[in-house]
Design an enzyme around this catalytic site. Structure first.
Site, PDB file in Angstrom:
ATOM      1  N   TYR A 141     -18.439 -20.435-168.422  1.00 48.96           N
ATOM      2  CA  TYR A 141     -19.647 -19.614-168.440  1.00 48.96           C
ATOM      3  C   TYR A 141     -20.753 -20.247-169.290  1.00 48.96           C
ATOM      4  O   TYR A 141     -21.929 -20.001-169.062  1.00 48.96           O
ATOM      5  CB  TYR A 141     -19.348 -18.220-169.005  1.00 48.96           C
ATOM      6  CG  TYR A 141     -18.914 -17.214-167.971  1.00 48.96           C
ATOM      7  CD1 TYR A 141     -17.769 -17.416-167.211  1.00 48.96           C
ATOM      8  CD2 TYR A 141     -19.650 -16.046-167.762  1.00 48.96           C
ATOM      9  CE1 TYR A 141     -17.360 -16.484-166.280  1.00 48.96           C
ATOM     10  CE2 TYR A 141     -19.257 -15.115-166.824  1.00 48.96           C
ATOM     11  CZ  TYR A 141     -18.112 -15.327-166.078  1.00 48.96           C
ATOM     12  OH  TYR A 141     -17.726 -14.406-165.153  1.00 48.96           O
ATOM     13  N   LYS A 192      -4.449 -22.665-166.216  1.00 49.57           N
ATOM     14  CA  LYS A 192      -4.010 -23.566-165.138  1.00 49.57           C
ATOM     15  C   LYS A 192      -3.708 -24.924-165.754  1.00 49.57           C
ATOM     16  O   LYS A 192      -4.434 -25.902-165.522  1.00 49.57           O
ATOM     17  CB  LYS A 192      -5.107 -23.681-164.067  1.00 49.57           C
ATOM     18  CG  LYS A 192      -5.220 -22.474-163.155  1.00 49.57           C
ATOM     19  CD  LYS A 192      -4.192 -22.473-162.027  1.00 49.57           C
ATOM     20  CE  LYS A 192      -4.520 -23.519-160.983  1.00 49.57           C
ATOM     21  NZ  LYS A 192      -3.496 -23.538-159.891  1.00 49.57           N
ATOM     22  N   ASP A 225      -3.106 -18.406-161.087  1.00 50.93           N
ATOM     23  CA  ASP A 225      -2.949 -17.977-159.688  1.00 50.93           C
ATOM     24  C   ASP A 225      -1.704 -17.102-159.534  1.00 50.93           C
ATOM     25  O   ASP A 225      -1.736 -16.046-158.889  1.00 50.93           O
ATOM     26  CB  ASP A 225      -2.922 -19.180-158.728  1.00 50.93           C
ATOM     27  CG  ASP A 225      -1.904 -20.239-159.101  1.00 50.93           C
ATOM     28  OD1 ASP A 225      -1.373 -20.202-160.232  1.00 50.93           O
ATOM     29  OD2 ASP A 225      -1.623 -21.118-158.255  1.00 50.93           O
ATOM     30  N   ASP A 249     -12.389 -12.786-165.879  1.00 52.99           N
ATOM     31  CA  ASP A 249     -13.330 -12.069-165.017  1.00 52.99           C
ATOM     32  C   ASP A 249     -12.621 -11.650-163.727  1.00 52.99           C
ATOM     33  O   ASP A 249     -12.699 -10.500-163.296  1.00 52.99           O
ATOM     34  CB  ASP A 249     -14.523 -12.977-164.721  1.00 52.99           C
ATOM     35  CG  ASP A 249     -15.578 -12.288-163.869  1.00 52.99           C
ATOM     36  OD1 ASP A 249     -15.885 -11.130-164.162  1.00 52.99           O
ATOM     37  OD2 ASP A 249     -16.075 -12.926-162.923  1.00 52.99           O
ATOM     38  N   ASP A 253     -10.864  -7.719-162.545  1.00 59.08           N
ATOM     39  CA  ASP A 253     -11.256  -6.985-161.340  1.00 59.08           C
ATOM     40  C   ASP A 253     -10.015  -6.600-160.523  1.00 59.08           C
ATOM     41  O   ASP A 253      -9.927  -5.494-159.980  1.00 59.08           O
ATOM     42  CB  ASP A 253     -12.205  -7.809-160.460  1.00 59.08           C
ATOM     43  CG  ASP A 253     -13.675  -7.511-160.740  1.00 59.08           C
ATOM     44  OD1 ASP A 253     -13.991  -7.140-161.886  1.00 59.08           O
ATOM     45  OD2 ASP A 253     -14.505  -7.652-159.820  1.00 59.08           O
TER      46      ASP A 253
HETATM   47  C1  IPM Z   1     -18.129  -8.802-165.833  1.00 67.94           C
HETATM   48  C2  IPM Z   1     -19.235  -9.189-164.884  1.00 67.94           C
HETATM   49  C3  IPM Z   1     -20.113 -10.239-165.548  1.00 67.94           C
HETATM   50  C4  IPM Z   1     -19.264 -11.470-165.770  1.00 67.94           C
HETATM   51  C5  IPM Z   1     -21.423 -10.574-164.822  1.00 67.94           C
HETATM   52  C6  IPM Z   1     -22.259  -9.358-164.553  1.00 67.94           C
HETATM   53  C7  IPM Z   1     -22.220 -11.608-165.569  1.00 67.94           C
HETATM   54  O1  IPM Z   1     -18.708  -9.609-163.675  1.00 67.94           O
HETATM   55  O2  IPM Z   1     -18.439  -8.386-166.965  1.00 67.94           O
HETATM   56  O3  IPM Z   1     -16.966  -8.884-165.451  1.00 67.94           O
HETATM   57  O4  IPM Z   1     -19.113 -12.305-164.870  1.00 67.94           O
HETATM   58  O5  IPM Z   1     -18.752 -11.605-166.886  1.00 67.94           O
HETATM   59 MG    MG Z   2     -16.617  -9.342-163.516  1.00 67.55          MG
END
Ligand code: IPM
Ligand code: MG
Length: 370
Positions: A141, A192, A225, A249, A253
């Site tokens: 990042y 990884k 993975d 990240d 999710d």
């Molecule tokens: C998160 C989001 C952010 C990230 C974006 C909005 C920059 O997806 O906080 O998970 O990628 O960290």
């Molecule tokens: Mg995210």
């Protein structure tokens, strides 16, 4: 002494979910003596519209001075064509970097009433309680070099750099082990190392912290993975997962969806503890994004943002009891069958974002009236 809170609702549904959080803060002020000074400002696309930048120096200074920041969400299709440096996301990334919020805690808890709402079988997710600890200020990042350049042959090249130093890995590993000791005492470290040198370093440094400081915690290394696959195969095998910025990240999710909806997952981003005050810089935000498709329709699920407030009460405002009260109220609201669209199921009662806020406040009021 009053706590100073900076509220940054941001864009899209960030606005409406934060409205419900403000109502919840007011409830704690009226009923539980929560003493806060709130400053509200803009971030992301709304800051770009107002100030020409996704965040201003003044807002960063306010964030640095505040006891904590409550953040909504940023982004929207109208900003997709802006120069990279002006995109809404840059506002959030600058806050994380300037406040040095290196440890991002993303708890994935499946409320019993929502086990049906998950895309996985109920028995796989009922009772799920995972804590993902995502490194938040390093890795790809922020790594240099980065950018898009023109090549002599007329093609272009996009570059990002995955880079981690020892201290960055060790400090986030300590946060994960420390949390594990208060939970199930198990940590999975995910990288990884089969293809990335930074993964080899990650694995070795996490092992070092384990062997030298947390030998009593059970540590396993898992390729990222495989971690993603195991999360959807048998998620309850995990207690704490510690991983880098990009894998974190993605994996968070995935974990969010196990709990029924991305609309349920809160997060806390914490910096180092100041030895003098005992406090950490902190930002609290729902894991979901700005959801432009439903923004402004009062449909969004405010629970991830409300549960982020619970994390703020626990980690920044010295109000663990109030955090418990709020989480229990959310649990009872879900148990009563009240649902926003994202977690709707047969036989449940569909409500709006405001309606969900009302339901949480009603449960809170019931809980103190005995
Ligand atoms: C998160 C989001 C952010 C990230 C974006 C909005 C920059 O997806 O906080 O998970 O990628 O960290
Ligand atoms: Mg995210």
């Amino acid at each position: 002494m009053a706590h100073n809170i900076l509220v940054l609702p941001g864009d899209g549904i960030g606005q409406e979910v934060m409205t419900q959080v403000r109502r919840t803060i007011d409830w704690f002020g009226d009923n539980r003596g929560l003493d806060v000074n709130i400053t509200e400002d803009k971030v992301g696309g709304s800051a770009y519209d107002a100030y020409g930048a996704p965040i201003t120096d003044e807002i960063v200074d306010q964030a640095l001075a505040a006891d904590c920041v409550l953040f909504g969400a940023v982004g929207g299709p109208q900003y997709d064509t802006l120069d990279f440096s002006l995109r809404p996301e840059r506002g959030l990334l600058r806050l994380r970097k300037d406040l040095e919020l290196f440890a991002n805690l993303r708890p994935a808890i499946c409320f019993d009433a929502l086990a049906e709402a998950s895309s996985l079988k109920k028995e796989l997710v009922a009772g799920l309680d995972i804590m993902i600890v995502r490194e938040l200020t390093g890795g790809v990042y922020f790594g240099e070099p980065r950018g898009i350049s023109d090549l002599p042959n007329g093609e272009r090249r996009g570059i990002n750099t995955q880079v981690y130093d020892t201290y960055e890995i060790r400090r986030v590993a300590r946060v994960a082990f420390d949390l594990a000791q208060k939970r199930g005492n198990r940590v999975h470290s995910s990288e990884k190392n089969n293809v990335m040198e930074s993964g080899i370093l990650w694995k070795e440094e996490v092992q070092w912290v384990h062997d030298n400081e947390f030998a009593d915690v059970q540590l396993e290394h898992i390729l990222a993975d495989n971690c993603g696959m195991q999360l959807v195969r048998a998620p309850k095998q995990f207690d704490v997962i510690v991983t880098d910025n990009l894998f974190g990240d993605m994996l968070s999710d995935v974990a969010a969806m196990l709990t029924g909806s991305l609309g349920m997952l809160p997060s806390a981003s914490l910096g180092a503890r100041d030895e003098a005050t005992g406090k950490s810089k902190a930002l609290y935000e729902p894991v979901h994004g700005s959801a432009p498709d439903i923004a402004g329709q009062d449909k969004a699920n405010p629970l991830a943002c409300i549960l982020s407030l619970a994390m703020a009460l626990r980690y920044s405002l010295d109000k663990s009891d109030d955090a418990d009260l709020l989480e229990a109220a959310v649990d009872r609201v879900l148990g009563s069958g009240v649902r926003t669209g994202d977690i709707m199921s047969e036989g449940a009662t569909l409500t709006s974002c405001t309606g969900m806020g009302d339901a949480v406040l009603a449960e809170l009021s019931k809980s103190i009236s005995g």
